[in-house]
Motif scaffolding. Structure first.
Motif, PDB file in Angstrom:
ATOM      1  N   TRP A 249      30.758  20.125  29.277  1.00  0.00           N
ATOM      2  CA  TRP A 249      30.016  18.885  29.508  1.00  0.00           C
ATOM      3  C   TRP A 249      28.586  19.158  29.953  1.00  0.00           C
ATOM      4  O   TRP A 249      27.660  18.424  29.586  1.00  0.00           O
ATOM      5  CB  TRP A 249      30.743  18.021  30.523  1.00  0.00           C
ATOM      6  CG  TRP A 249      32.083  17.544  30.046  1.00  0.00           C
ATOM      7  CD1 TRP A 249      33.295  17.806  30.599  1.00  0.00           C
ATOM      8  CD2 TRP A 249      32.342  16.724  28.895  1.00  0.00           C
ATOM      9  NE1 TRP A 249      34.302  17.219  29.876  1.00  0.00           N
ATOM     10  CE2 TRP A 249      33.746  16.543  28.825  1.00  0.00           C
ATOM     11  CE3 TRP A 249      31.540  16.135  27.926  1.00  0.00           C
ATOM     12  CZ2 TRP A 249      34.346  15.793  27.820  1.00  0.00           C
ATOM     13  CZ3 TRP A 249      32.132  15.382  26.918  1.00  0.00           C
ATOM     14  CH2 TRP A 249      33.515  15.217  26.875  1.00  0.00           C
ATOM     15  N   ASP A 250      28.374  20.221  30.720  1.00  0.00           N
ATOM     16  CA  ASP A 250      27.001  20.573  31.106  1.00  0.00           C
ATOM     17  C   ASP A 250      26.168  20.870  29.865  1.00  0.00           C
ATOM     18  O   ASP A 250      25.020  20.423  29.736  1.00  0.00           O
ATOM     19  CB  ASP A 250      26.991  21.782  32.041  1.00  0.00           C
ATOM     20  CG  ASP A 250      27.485  21.446  33.440  1.00  0.00           C
ATOM     21  OD1 ASP A 250      27.553  20.246  33.757  1.00  0.00           O
ATOM     22  OD2 ASP A 250      27.791  22.383  34.192  1.00  0.00           O
ATOM     23  N   GLY A 251      26.739  21.634  28.947  1.00  0.00           N
ATOM     24  CA  GLY A 251      26.038  21.958  27.712  1.00  0.00           C
ATOM     25  C   GLY A 251      25.784  20.719  26.868  1.00  0.00           C
ATOM     26  O   GLY A 251      24.725  20.583  26.241  1.00  0.00           O
ATOM     27  N   ALA A 252      26.748  19.789  26.852  1.00  0.00           N
ATOM     28  CA  ALA A 252      26.576  18.560  26.067  1.00  0.00           C
ATOM     29  C   ALA A 252      25.434  17.722  26.637  1.00  0.00           C
ATOM     30  O   ALA A 252      24.590  17.206  25.876  1.00  0.00           O
ATOM     31  CB  ALA A 252      27.870  17.759  26.065  1.00  0.00           C
ATOM     32  N   ARG A 253      25.375  17.586  27.949  1.00  0.00           N
ATOM     33  CA  ARG A 253      24.277  16.819  28.559  1.00  0.00           C
ATOM     34  C   ARG A 253      22.935  17.464  28.237  1.00  0.00           C
ATOM     35  O   ARG A 253      21.973  16.786  27.861  1.00  0.00           O
ATOM     36  CB  ARG A 253      24.452  16.745  30.072  1.00  0.00           C
ATOM     37  CG  ARG A 253      25.538  15.805  30.539  1.00  0.00           C
ATOM     38  CD  ARG A 253      25.384  15.483  32.013  1.00  0.00           C
ATOM     39  NE  ARG A 253      25.293  16.689  32.827  1.00  0.00           N
ATOM     40  CZ  ARG A 253      26.341  17.339  33.311  1.00  0.00           C
ATOM     41  NH1 ARG A 253      27.560  16.901  33.067  1.00  0.00           N
ATOM     42  NH2 ARG A 253      26.181  18.423  34.051  1.00  0.00           N
ATOM     43  N   ARG A 254      22.882  18.778  28.377  1.00  0.00           N
ATOM     44  CA  ARG A 254      21.634  19.492  28.144  1.00  0.00           C
ATOM     45  C   ARG A 254      21.184  19.348  26.686  1.00  0.00           C
ATOM     46  O   ARG A 254      20.008  19.084  26.413  1.00  0.00           O
ATOM     47  CB  ARG A 254      21.821  20.960  28.518  1.00  0.00           C
ATOM     48  CG  ARG A 254      20.560  21.799  28.546  1.00  0.00           C
ATOM     49  CD  ARG A 254      20.788  23.081  29.317  1.00  0.00           C
ATOM     50  NE  ARG A 254      21.967  23.815  28.867  1.00  0.00           N
ATOM     51  CZ  ARG A 254      23.090  23.949  29.573  1.00  0.00           C
ATOM     52  NH1 ARG A 254      23.196  23.405  30.772  1.00  0.00           N
ATOM     53  NH2 ARG A 254      24.111  24.648  29.093  1.00  0.00           N
ATOM     54  N   MET A 255      22.124  19.488  25.741  1.00  0.00           N
ATOM     55  CA  MET A 255      21.754  19.402  24.335  1.00  0.00           C
ATOM     56  C   MET A 255      21.343  17.981  23.953  1.00  0.00           C
ATOM     57  O   MET A 255      20.373  17.781  23.207  1.00  0.00           O
ATOM     58  CB  MET A 255      22.906  19.901  23.458  1.00  0.00           C
ATOM     59  CG  MET A 255      23.125  21.403  23.565  1.00  0.00           C
ATOM     60  SD  MET A 255      24.439  22.025  22.470  1.00  0.00           S
ATOM     61  CE  MET A 255      23.604  21.957  20.878  1.00  0.00           C
ATOM     62  N   ILE A 256      22.061  16.986  24.449  1.00  0.00           N
ATOM     63  CA  ILE A 256      21.682  15.605  24.142  1.00  0.00           C
ATOM     64  C   ILE A 256      20.279  15.309  24.656  1.00  0.00           C
ATOM     65  O   ILE A 256      19.469  14.673  23.962  1.00  0.00           O
ATOM     66  CB  ILE A 256      22.719  14.620  24.715  1.00  0.00           C
ATOM     67  CG1 ILE A 256      24.007  14.697  23.894  1.00  0.00           C
ATOM     68  CG2 ILE A 256      22.174  13.192  24.730  1.00  0.00           C
ATOM     69  CD1 ILE A 256      25.155  13.889  24.454  1.00  0.00           C
ATOM     70  N   GLU A 257      19.954  15.778  25.844  1.00  0.00           N
ATOM     71  CA  GLU A 257      18.600  15.576  26.367  1.00  0.00           C
ATOM     72  C   GLU A 257      17.563  16.247  25.472  1.00  0.00           C
ATOM     73  O   GLU A 257      16.473  15.704  25.233  1.00  0.00           O
ATOM     74  CB  GLU A 257      18.518  16.113  27.791  1.00  0.00           C
ATOM     75  CG  GLU A 257      19.281  15.253  28.800  1.00  0.00           C
ATOM     76  CD  GLU A 257      19.471  15.937  30.145  1.00  0.00           C
ATOM     77  OE1 GLU A 257      19.136  17.153  30.253  1.00  0.00           O
ATOM     78  OE2 GLU A 257      19.962  15.277  31.077  1.00  0.00           O
ATOM     79  N   GLN A 258      17.903  17.422  24.929  1.00  0.00           N
ATOM     80  CA  GLN A 258      16.966  18.107  24.023  1.00  0.00           C
ATOM     81  C   GLN A 258      16.819  17.350  22.713  1.00  0.00           C
ATOM     82  O   GLN A 258      15.715  17.240  22.164  1.00  0.00           O
ATOM     83  CB  GLN A 258      17.455  19.537  23.773  1.00  0.00           C
ATOM     84  CG  GLN A 258      17.370  20.436  24.994  1.00  0.00           C
ATOM     85  CD  GLN A 258      18.081  21.766  24.798  1.00  0.00           C
ATOM     86  OE1 GLN A 258      18.859  21.942  23.853  1.00  0.00           O
ATOM     87  NE2 GLN A 258      17.838  22.707  25.687  1.00  0.00           N
ATOM     88  N   TYR A 259      17.935  16.812  22.190  1.00  0.00           N
ATOM     89  CA  TYR A 259      17.851  16.034  20.957  1.00  0.00           C
ATOM     90  C   TYR A 259      17.049  14.753  21.174  1.00  0.00           C
ATOM     91  O   TYR A 259      16.286  14.344  20.290  1.00  0.00           O
ATOM     92  CB  TYR A 259      19.253  15.693  20.449  1.00  0.00           C
ATOM     93  CG  TYR A 259      20.002  16.871  19.869  1.00  0.00           C
ATOM     94  CD1 TYR A 259      19.519  17.536  18.745  1.00  0.00           C
ATOM     95  CD2 TYR A 259      21.203  17.303  20.419  1.00  0.00           C
ATOM     96  CE1 TYR A 259      20.211  18.607  18.207  1.00  0.00           C
ATOM     97  CE2 TYR A 259      21.901  18.373  19.885  1.00  0.00           C
ATOM     98  CZ  TYR A 259      21.403  19.030  18.775  1.00  0.00           C
ATOM     99  OH  TYR A 259      22.095  20.089  18.252  1.00  0.00           O
ATOM    100  N   VAL A 260      17.221  14.115  22.315  1.00  0.00           N
ATOM    101  CA  VAL A 260      16.442  12.908  22.608  1.00  0.00           C
ATOM    102  C   VAL A 260      14.953  13.242  22.626  1.00  0.00           C
ATOM    103  O   VAL A 260      14.115  12.504  22.076  1.00  0.00           O
ATOM    104  CB  VAL A 260      16.894  12.276  23.932  1.00  0.00           C
ATOM    105  CG1 VAL A 260      15.929  11.170  24.367  1.00  0.00           C
ATOM    106  CG2 VAL A 260      18.308  11.706  23.808  1.00  0.00           C
ATOM    107  N   ALA A 261      14.599  14.368  23.236  1.00  0.00           N
ATOM    108  CA  ALA A 261      13.196  14.785  23.253  1.00  0.00           C
ATOM    109  C   ALA A 261      12.670  15.054  21.849  1.00  0.00           C
ATOM    110  O   ALA A 261      11.465  14.918  21.591  1.00  0.00           O
ATOM    111  CB  ALA A 261      13.041  16.038  24.129  1.00  0.00           C
ATOM    112  N   ALA A 262      13.573  15.412  20.925  1.00  0.00           N
ATOM    113  CA  ALA A 262      13.178  15.689  19.542  1.00  0.00           C
ATOM    114  C   ALA A 262      13.101  14.428  18.685  1.00  0.00           C
ATOM    115  O   ALA A 262      12.752  14.507  17.505  1.00  0.00           O
ATOM    116  CB  ALA A 262      14.148  16.682  18.908  1.00  0.00           C
TER     117      ALA A 262
END
Length: 294
Positions: A249-262
């Motif tokens: 879940w930590d990785g999922a939160r981090r990746m979603i935040e990166q995708y949102v920034a993209a």
């Protein structure tokens, strides 16, 4: 942008566990349910599952992620979508792709040899006409229909999203679709895909709304299963799977935040592993990912 995160069921998408999973999603307030098209497997067929889920709920949205359009007649697909939209207004989320992910299933969606992309383009044009026009007469290279009607049209035109990540597929989204649902892309790759789509849309004199870009994200709670590694190796042979699959879940939160920034704002999260208690996965989803919605 409004961030929304839906869920794909994994093993709970089989008929035996489907009703309980749908009830859980409705009760917990999860935004949407997404059903993959996997013919040679135990998962519920997408349009059947969408109809069942929408009839059983009052709030949950349901989408196909991703159904194959070439090989299906657009009039029949339009009839299905118009019926679903009439029965559950605002809760039907169709996403279409060029061909099945599993090579063994491709013969089930026959098109003239070497013409799959051209059939897809024409089918999309006809599908949109059928969903927005009372009577359609169409004479194309692959489809001819005289005075076709699919019944009452959706009060609000359905958004038609597409999958795919090849350059031609991304340009098709810009030319013909309302949104994009990618998969197995890094945040940088997804951001570059958004740029290609927007450029193609501008060239076609149209625009894809800024919050109509999304991604399907597998979440591995206990390491990436070998079956998923093998699938990624076939589709992305030179990319480390650790860059494409969220680690917990930590990785999922981090990746979603990166995708949102993209530039992405819509997500479909799915369990990467095989059979597991769906309730515990849904609990983690509600606790860890729903706070990211805006």
């Amino acid at each position: 942008m409004r961030v929304r995160i839906g869920i794909s069921l994994g093993a709970a998408g089989e008929p035996a566990g489907f009703a309980a999973a749908v009830d859980l999603l409705e009760a917990t307030g999860i935004d949407s349910l997404w059903l993959p098209e996997l013919v040679y497997g135990p998962a519920v067929e997408p349009f059947t599952g969408i109809a069942f889920a929408l009839a059983r709920t009052r709030r949950l949205k349901a989408g196909s992620g991703i159904s194959v359009l070439p090989g299906r007649h657009p009039v029949l697909v339009a009839k299905q979508l118009a019926s679903l939209a009439g029965l559950a207004p605002g809760r039907v989320l169709p996403v279409f792709g060029l061909q099945p992910a599993q090579p063994a299933e491709r013969a089930l969606f026959p098109v003239p040899s070497g013409q799959r992309a051209a059939v897809f383009d024409e089918a999309l044009v006809l599908l949109r006409l059928l969903l927005t026009t009372e009577k359609v007469s169409f004479d194309g290279s692959f489809f001819t229909v005289p005075e076709a009607s699919v019944g009452p049209l959706p009060a609000k035109p359905l958004d038609i999203w597409l999958g795919g990540s090849a350059p031609g597929g991304l340009r098709r989204v810009g030319r013909l679709a309302d949104g994009w649902l990618g998969s197995l892309l890094t945040p940088d790759e997804a951001g570059a895909a958004v740029a290609v789509i927007n450029e193609a849309a501008a060239d076609a004199g149209r625009e894809v709304e800024a919050d109509h870009f999304g991604l399907s994200l597998p979440v591995a709670l206990n390491g990436i299963p070998e079956a998923l590694r093998a699938s990624i190796a076939r589709r992305r042979p030179h990319t480390d799977p650790e860059l494409l699959v969220a680690a917990g879940w930590d990785g999922a939160r981090r990746m979603i935040e990166q995708y949102v920034a993209a530039g992405l704002s819509k997500f479909v999260v799915r369990p990467a592993a095989g059979p597991q208690p769906f309730g515990s996965f849904a609990d983690g989803f509600v606790r860890e990912l729903m706070p990211l919605e805006s």
